[in-house]
Design a protein around this motif. Structure first.
Motif: not given
Ligand code: PHE
Length: 444
Positions: A162-166
């Motif tokens: 999720v952090w990577a997508d954010l």
């Protein structure tokens, strides 16, 4: 007396004693303003959709408004006694079938289909409500959701994915207030059986950024339209804040408010999806977020449309102002109001029907089976869109008999023409008669 069956979007439904859909509301089910090219509701939908990449977010814009109580309430974990289920708030076709009150009614079925990592649903939704310039019994919502699957992300690490997508989302420079801790033990608990705090926090951060970007887009388009109308237009810098909220189908949950013209405006509700919905949909290995926003309010702000009834107008003086915008959002302009026709208000005062409670120990305590929404509905069903608002101006309980009386002020004004005196008097008489017949009140 209600019909024994009703036809809505080509299907016939059996009605029963729950039926409470007036014909003006039933007729609205065929309008589909969110799909009407160059309509401000459709334009607003398109602008918001443009902030969610098609490769990730599949759009569903043609779901039927007739849903089951299971879809609208049970599947989302609404308790049996939730006020939203009441006949005074919701339009029922029969005990098990209703006009959806929100786009969340389709969450379970879309999660079940498991066709994409995210989705957007836009649709007409229905709620019994007050009569004024920002409320109409039919309005439009957009629902969105995004999920990540534990079995598909690297090392099963949802938080990292999720952090990577954010990180891939655009940034913005508006001021965001987010004063509350991410979790609140009673009101907004972490779903600790299902998520680690790190996962829920990552999901919340992705959710918040995604929606802040929507707000930035809407308000920069609103500002461009304002500058077109007035080159000297200056505004205050955009400010948003996240406020804790409660929904039966998300935890933690928030509302997003935008500071506009000296007021905090509530724009949307959202949160980390309840894991039970995903489990019930057969995708328990996924986790993610969902939001729901009201398109009509946003469209009013974007185009500076002063009265929600205008969306339903077929008047060319309204519709022609948006020509060509669906195909070229750069042509968006502020709405220029056509002349405002005179208003005329009339009051109606009545005693509520009483059904004294049984037993001798309730002297003076009358039971009034009265809901204000019933008055609103009578007014709308008789006078339709020529009533601008209905307000309670006086309320009185007789000290000895306990009888309650109400006085409502009905403000008559057409958006399209001047009403004659005879016409308003006629409508007011008809409304008065209908209140007596349908609500059993006694005119004072
Ligand atoms: N359905 C909610 C409403 O109508 C909004 C919402 C949608 C909240 C999705 C959370 C998640 O108020």
């Amino acid at each position: 007396t209600s019909p024994s069956s009703i036809e809505l979007s080509g299907r016939t439904y059996k009605t029963d004693e729950w039926f409470n859909v007036p014909s003006n509301v039933a007729n609205a089910t065929s309008r589909k303003l969110h799909l009407q090219k160059d309509h401000p509701i459709a334009i607003t939908r398109q602008i918001i959709e443009s902030k969610f990449p098609e490769a990730t977010y599949k759009t569903y814009n043609t779901f039927d408004p007739v849903v089951s109580t299971f879809e609208n309430f049970d599947s989302l974990g609404f308790p049996e006694d939730h006020p939203g289920r009441a006949k005074s708030d919701t339009y029922y076709i029969n005990k098990e079938t209703l006009l959806r009150t929100h786009t969340s009614a389709h969450e379970l079925e879309i999660f079940k289909a498991n066709a994409s990592d995210g989705y957007l649903i836009s649709a007409d939704v229905y709620r019994r409500d007050e009569v004024d310039r920002t409320h109409y019994p039919v309005f439009h919502q957009m629902e969105g959701a995004r999920v990540w699957d534990r079995t598909k992300v690297p090392n099963g690490d949802i938080a990292a994915a999720v952090w990577a997508d954010l990180d891939k989302l655009p940034k913005h420079d508006i001021q965001v207030e987010d004063p509350n801790p991410p979790f609140h033990p009673e009101r907004n608990p972490l779903q600790s059986e299902h998520h680690s705090p790190a996962e829920a926090e990552a999901i919340a951060a992705h959710l918040k950024r995604s929606l802040e970007l929507v707000v930035v887009e809407i308000f920069s388009r609103a500002k461009a339209a304002a500058v077109k109308a007035d080159p000297n237009f200056v505004d205050e810098p955009l400010k948003v804040r996240w406020v804790e909220a409660y929904f039966p189908f998300t935890s933690p949950s928030w509302e997003l408010e935008v500071y506009y013209n000296g007021d905090w405006l509530e724009c949307l509700g959202c949160g980390v999806s309840k894991q039970n919905i995903l489990i019930n949909a057969g995708v328990g290995s996924q986790a993610g977020w969902a939001f729901g926003l009201g398109l009509d309010r946003i469209a009013m702000l974007l185009f500076q449309i002063p009265d929600i009834r205008l969306f339903w107008s077929q008047d060319e003086r309204f519709l022609s102002q948006f020509a060509g915008v669906s195909g070229d959002l750069g042509r968006l302009k502020r709405f220029v109001p056509f002349s405002k026709y005179p208003a005329c208000y009339k009051d109606v005062s009545f005693w509520l029907r009483t059904s004294s409670a049984a037993g001798g120990n309730t002297r003076g305590a009358n039971v009034h089976d009265f809901h204000e929404n019933d008055v609103m509905e009578v007014v709308r069903s008789v006078a339709g869109d020529v009533v601008e608002d209905v307000r309670l101006v006086d309320e009185f309980t007789h000290p000895r008999t306990g009888r309650r009386s109400m006085c409502y002020r009905i403000n008559y004004r057409s958006l399209e023409r001047t009403l004659t005196n005879d016409e308003t008097n006629g409508l007011h008489d008809e409304i008065t008669k209908a209140l007596v017949e349908r609500l059993g009140v006694e005119i004072r």
